[in-house]
Design an enzyme around this catalytic site. Structure first.
Site, PDB file in Angstrom:
ATOM      1  N   TYR A  23      -6.934   1.340  -3.740  1.00 22.99           N
ATOM      2  CA  TYR A  23      -6.800   0.962  -5.468  1.00 22.99           C
ATOM      3  C   TYR A  23      -7.857  -0.304  -4.927  1.00 22.99           C
ATOM      4  O   TYR A  23      -7.209  -1.149  -4.434  1.00 22.99           O
ATOM      5  CB  TYR A  23      -6.030   1.588  -6.064  1.00 22.99           C
ATOM      6  CG  TYR A  23      -4.779   0.880  -6.346  1.00 22.99           C
ATOM      7  CD1 TYR A  23      -3.816   1.267  -4.833  1.00 22.99           C
ATOM      8  CD2 TYR A  23      -4.434  -0.386  -6.378  1.00 22.99           C
ATOM      9  CE1 TYR A  23      -3.045   0.179  -4.767  1.00 22.99           C
ATOM     10  CE2 TYR A  23      -3.146  -0.885  -6.481  1.00 22.99           C
ATOM     11  CZ  TYR A  23      -2.412  -0.674  -5.615  1.00 22.99           C
ATOM     12  OH  TYR A  23      -0.956  -1.259  -4.841  1.00 22.99           O
ATOM     13  N   TYR A  24      -8.470  -0.153  -6.035  1.00 19.66           N
ATOM     14  CA  TYR A  24      -9.587  -1.940  -6.144  1.00 19.66           C
ATOM     15  C   TYR A  24      -9.188  -3.339  -7.245  1.00 19.66           C
ATOM     16  O   TYR A  24      -9.531  -2.653  -8.163  1.00 19.66           O
ATOM     17  CB  TYR A  24     -10.706  -0.959  -6.584  1.00 19.66           C
ATOM     18  CG  TYR A  24     -11.594  -0.316  -4.963  1.00 19.66           C
ATOM     19  CD1 TYR A  24     -11.279  -1.109  -3.328  1.00 19.66           C
ATOM     20  CD2 TYR A  24     -11.241   0.994  -5.322  1.00 19.66           C
ATOM     21  CE1 TYR A  24     -11.991  -0.570  -2.403  1.00 19.66           C
ATOM     22  CE2 TYR A  24     -12.944   1.430  -4.102  1.00 19.66           C
ATOM     23  CZ  TYR A  24     -12.231   0.604  -2.810  1.00 19.66           C
ATOM     24  OH  TYR A  24     -12.185   1.786  -1.781  1.00 19.66           O
ATOM     25  N   HIS A  25      -7.585  -3.265  -7.082  1.00 22.79           N
ATOM     26  CA  HIS A  25      -7.149  -4.412  -7.458  1.00 22.79           C
ATOM     27  C   HIS A  25      -6.136  -4.840  -6.228  1.00 22.79           C
ATOM     28  O   HIS A  25      -5.636  -4.173  -6.133  1.00 22.79           O
ATOM     29  CB  HIS A  25      -5.934  -3.386  -8.725  1.00 22.79           C
ATOM     30  CG  HIS A  25      -5.466  -4.778  -9.299  1.00 22.79           C
ATOM     31  ND1 HIS A  25      -5.694  -5.757 -10.557  1.00 22.79           N
ATOM     32  CD2 HIS A  25      -4.421  -5.910  -9.326  1.00 22.79           C
ATOM     33  CE1 HIS A  25      -5.107  -6.544 -10.707  1.00 22.79           C
ATOM     34  NE2 HIS A  25      -4.286  -6.761 -10.311  1.00 22.79           N
ATOM     35  N   HIS A  43      -5.138  -4.127   3.449  1.00 21.70           N
ATOM     36  CA  HIS A  43      -5.826  -3.073   3.769  1.00 21.70           C
ATOM     37  C   HIS A  43      -7.357  -3.183   3.128  1.00 21.70           C
ATOM     38  O   HIS A  43      -7.912  -3.612   2.054  1.00 21.70           O
ATOM     39  CB  HIS A  43      -4.855  -1.599   3.089  1.00 21.70           C
ATOM     40  CG  HIS A  43      -4.524  -1.211   3.910  1.00 21.70           C
ATOM     41  ND1 HIS A  43      -2.357  -0.759   3.303  1.00 21.70           N
ATOM     42  CD2 HIS A  43      -3.754  -1.406   5.038  1.00 21.70           C
ATOM     43  CE1 HIS A  43      -2.136  -0.296   4.189  1.00 21.70           C
ATOM     44  NE2 HIS A  43      -2.275  -0.869   4.884  1.00 21.70           N
ATOM     45  N   TYR A  44      -8.367  -2.808   3.720  1.00 21.76           N
ATOM     46  CA  TYR A  44      -9.871  -2.368   3.581  1.00 21.76           C
ATOM     47  C   TYR A  44      -9.965  -1.346   4.831  1.00 21.76           C
ATOM     48  O   TYR A  44      -9.611  -1.450   6.047  1.00 21.76           O
ATOM     49  CB  TYR A  44     -10.350  -4.055   4.532  1.00 21.76           C
ATOM     50  CG  TYR A  44     -11.776  -3.891   3.316  1.00 21.76           C
ATOM     51  CD1 TYR A  44     -11.645  -4.389   2.098  1.00 21.76           C
ATOM     52  CD2 TYR A  44     -12.952  -3.086   4.641  1.00 21.76           C
ATOM     53  CE1 TYR A  44     -12.970  -3.914   1.573  1.00 21.76           C
ATOM     54  CE2 TYR A  44     -14.251  -3.607   3.597  1.00 21.76           C
ATOM     55  CZ  TYR A  44     -13.973  -3.905   2.774  1.00 21.76           C
ATOM     56  OH  TYR A  44     -15.152  -3.303   1.675  1.00 21.76           O
ATOM     57  N   PRO A  51      -9.275  -0.885   0.705  1.00 24.10           N
ATOM     58  CA  PRO A  51      -7.713  -0.754   0.017  1.00 24.10           C
ATOM     59  C   PRO A  51      -7.592   1.365  -0.579  1.00 24.10           C
ATOM     60  O   PRO A  51      -8.360   1.546  -0.445  1.00 24.10           O
ATOM     61  CB  PRO A  51      -7.672  -1.724  -0.722  1.00 24.10           C
ATOM     62  CG  PRO A  51      -9.141  -1.322  -0.872  1.00 24.10           C
ATOM     63  CD  PRO A  51      -9.732  -1.314   0.057  1.00 24.10           C
ATOM     64  N   GLU A  91       8.090   0.471 -15.416  1.00 28.90           N
ATOM     65  CA  GLU A  91       8.650  -0.245 -13.787  1.00 28.90           C
ATOM     66  C   GLU A  91       9.113  -1.754 -14.083  1.00 28.90           C
ATOM     67  O   GLU A  91       8.871  -2.432 -13.383  1.00 28.90           O
ATOM     68  CB  GLU A  91       7.117   0.425 -13.224  1.00 28.90           C
ATOM     69  CG  GLU A  91       7.099   1.540 -12.658  1.00 28.90           C
ATOM     70  CD  GLU A  91       6.384   1.174 -11.199  1.00 28.90           C
ATOM     71  OE1 GLU A  91       6.702   0.872  -9.860  1.00 28.90           O
ATOM     72  OE2 GLU A  91       5.081   2.156 -11.191  1.00 28.90           O
ATOM     73  N   HIS A  98      -4.267  -6.393  -3.771  1.00 23.00           N
ATOM     74  CA  HIS A  98      -2.351  -6.215  -3.194  1.00 23.00           C
ATOM     75  C   HIS A  98      -2.855  -6.195  -1.972  1.00 23.00           C
ATOM     76  O   HIS A  98      -3.109  -6.178  -1.146  1.00 23.00           O
ATOM     77  CB  HIS A  98      -1.932  -4.960  -4.171  1.00 23.00           C
ATOM     78  CG  HIS A  98      -2.712  -3.977  -3.414  1.00 23.00           C
ATOM     79  ND1 HIS A  98      -3.734  -3.149  -3.696  1.00 23.00           N
ATOM     80  CD2 HIS A  98      -2.236  -3.093  -2.686  1.00 23.00           C
ATOM     81  CE1 HIS A  98      -4.071  -2.339  -3.272  1.00 23.00           C
ATOM     82  NE2 HIS A  98      -3.286  -2.097  -2.509  1.00 23.00           N
ATOM     83  N   HIS A 140       0.769  -6.494   1.020  1.00 26.92           N
ATOM     84  CA  HIS A 140       1.801  -5.517   1.254  1.00 26.92           C
ATOM     85  C   HIS A 140       2.295  -6.096   2.190  1.00 26.92           C
ATOM     86  O   HIS A 140       1.982  -6.845   3.074  1.00 26.92           O
ATOM     87  CB  HIS A 140       1.326  -4.635   1.999  1.00 26.92           C
ATOM     88  CG  HIS A 140       0.573  -3.656   1.853  1.00 26.92           C
ATOM     89  ND1 HIS A 140       0.577  -1.966   1.204  1.00 26.92           N
ATOM     90  CD2 HIS A 140      -1.405  -3.027   1.676  1.00 26.92           C
ATOM     91  CE1 HIS A 140      -0.298  -1.582   0.695  1.00 26.92           C
ATOM     92  NE2 HIS A 140      -1.644  -1.923   1.325  1.00 26.92           N
TER      93      HIS A 140
END
Lengths: 319, 319
Positions: free
Chosen positions: B243-245, B238-239, B241, B151, B247, B249
């Protein structure tokens, strides 16, 4: 508009001039036009689907112009039309006629800005603005309810001084935007009795115990009265609120969240309490923190405070 | 499904069995049924209105069954039907065929619960859960992007170690849910390069300076590249999220906020920074506070941690 047929007769007379706004993922459109040479606003809104199996089956049988847009493995997506049917409306329509320039402004698209309100911006400009709003008498309807003069038949719970502290009273009543029947869209309003809390900015560390007791009592009451489990209730406050007397919004998790629950506008009560509990000693209240939130450009607060600050002009309250 | 006409031929074969779910204010309905005796899911969604004046005028001319529901002064509201028209679809349709029980579960209504995650619930149950998720290799796609393997052509900005601290790098790329064209629905993803931040729980007081610099740089870049003024950008995390890295939005205020921006799910970055800045001395990070948020009953975290805690059973991670 005296009768249903008189109101219905207006619709074919609407002469479209301009698409004023389109929102709700494009499913609502507001049109400006005229009826008999006077300004009118017509809002077209896609209606909800019927939910009965028979009606859905009838609707499905009228599908036409089915056009496939794409397909991938087991997934496919399309556009289509349906035939109108007397048992399932396609549209909800609102008409405002004759309408004023204020109506046109209200329904025109509004730019929303993200503003960062530091403790000093709050103290110097926003709090004086709140005070002016309070002095304009806009809180009379709140005091009428608290003092028992109006809407008493609507009150779900009045928790007065019997918590052992005359500053702990509050009451619950249905939000005026709730139909009072549909549990999936339950909306309750919690109004505190004390008048020294204008907004979440006034919440102090010492209020934590009271806020916890109030939250517990609200959840217990709503569960008992409406049968909604307490871990399906959302309690939040708005900043900026619509009026400056501290109040709590209560809804359920089965409600599709919309703008009224959006981050940078809605602040959840339990997380505000947690923030108060872990507040640095030099801060006494949420008035001592920076708060970032969204406001519309058409709001008075933008016109009087944040618009001028952005252009490095002095806000009105300091003139 | 090989061709558009093959896909189109499936729609009349759909045999309705059950209304599975209805949401988006009733405007989307998911139906369970069969196509040639195999399970299939059909989702009907009211389409957006066309926005051109001519098409709206054509649509308006087909209004039928206009029924007035009420009127008060200059306001009136109605239900109505419209005639289908080839230039304005009434519906968007999705078909999943053949579908599995997992699809049916995914599209069935899910109860959402409000959970209160104290520092000890986080430490004892949720953090071990996060660790298990990280160990399952679900973050490989993130590391592929960060390390330049995939990407790379999508990356809008790569802010690497040149901020003078090798822990300050981050990159921006379009969110996969954004069409990369429509500015009104802009969605950008910010991925930090450091791997020690699993979620907002790991943000420490000492990260404030870095977070502010990153926020500033994100706003500056998005403004420059997409021409969206920075005070129209919303940054939130988000909590829980997905995925747990760690990031971020990024979207704009012109986007109608939906569930993804709702309080008790979305936490605005500037307000998290303000909370860190005024955190009590005995707390070092947002891991030391209680956080209340919503999760679905179908989530693993509910099944493994909060469901058992509600029933006063030991969560799985402690077994």
């Amino acid at each position: 508009m005296e009768s249903a047929s008189a109101a219905e007769a207006l619709i074919p007379l609407f002469k479209l001039e301009k698409v004023l706004d389109q929102d709700q993922a494009g499913r609502r459109i507001t049109l400006l036009g005229t009826v008999s040479s006077e300004n009118a606003l017509l809002t077209l809104e896609r209606a909800a689907f019927p939910s009965s199996l028979d009606t859905i089956a009838a609707l499905q049988s009228t599908l036409t112009n089915v056009k496939n847009l794409g397909a991938n493995d087991i997934y496919a997506w399309y556009l289509a039309n349906i035939q109108p049917s007397v048992f399932a409306p396609d549209l909800k329509i609102n008409l405002i006629y004759p309408c004023t320039p204020a109506h046109i402004k209200k329904y025109s698209p509004q730019v929303t800005r993200v503003v960062s309100e530091t403790p000093s911006v709050y103290r110097d400009y926003v709090r004086p603005y709140m005070q002016r709003k309070r002095e304009e008498g806009r809180l009379n309807w709140v005091y009428n309810i608290i003092e028992g003069r109006t809407e008493q038949e609507d009150i779900i719970l009045r928790q007065s001084t019997d918590l052992g502290n005359d500053r702990e009273g509050f009451l619950l009543l249905p939000d005026m935007n709730w139909d009072r029947k549909t549990m999936g869209s339950l909306r309750i309003l919690g109004l505190v009795e004390r008048r020294d809390l204008w907004s979440l900015r006034d919440l102090r560390r010492r209020d934590v115990g009271w806020l916890r007791r109030m939250m517990e009592k609200i959840e217990e009451s709503v569960e008992k009265i409406y049968g909604v489990e307490r871990d399906m209730l959302k309690l939040y406050v708005h900043y900026q609120p619509t009026y400056y007397h501290f109040h709590i919004h209560i809804t359920t998790t089965s409600h599709d969240p919309s703008a009224t629950q959006a981050t940078l506008k809605a602040f959840s009560l339990p997380n505000l309490i947690a923030q108060l509990e872990t507040l640095a000693p030099e801060c006494d209240s949420l008035g001592d923190t920076s708060i970032t939130y969204t406001i519309g450009e058409a709001s008075e607060l933008w016109a009087e405070v944040f618009g001028p600050l952005k252009e490095r002009r002095l806000p009105e309250s300091s003139k």
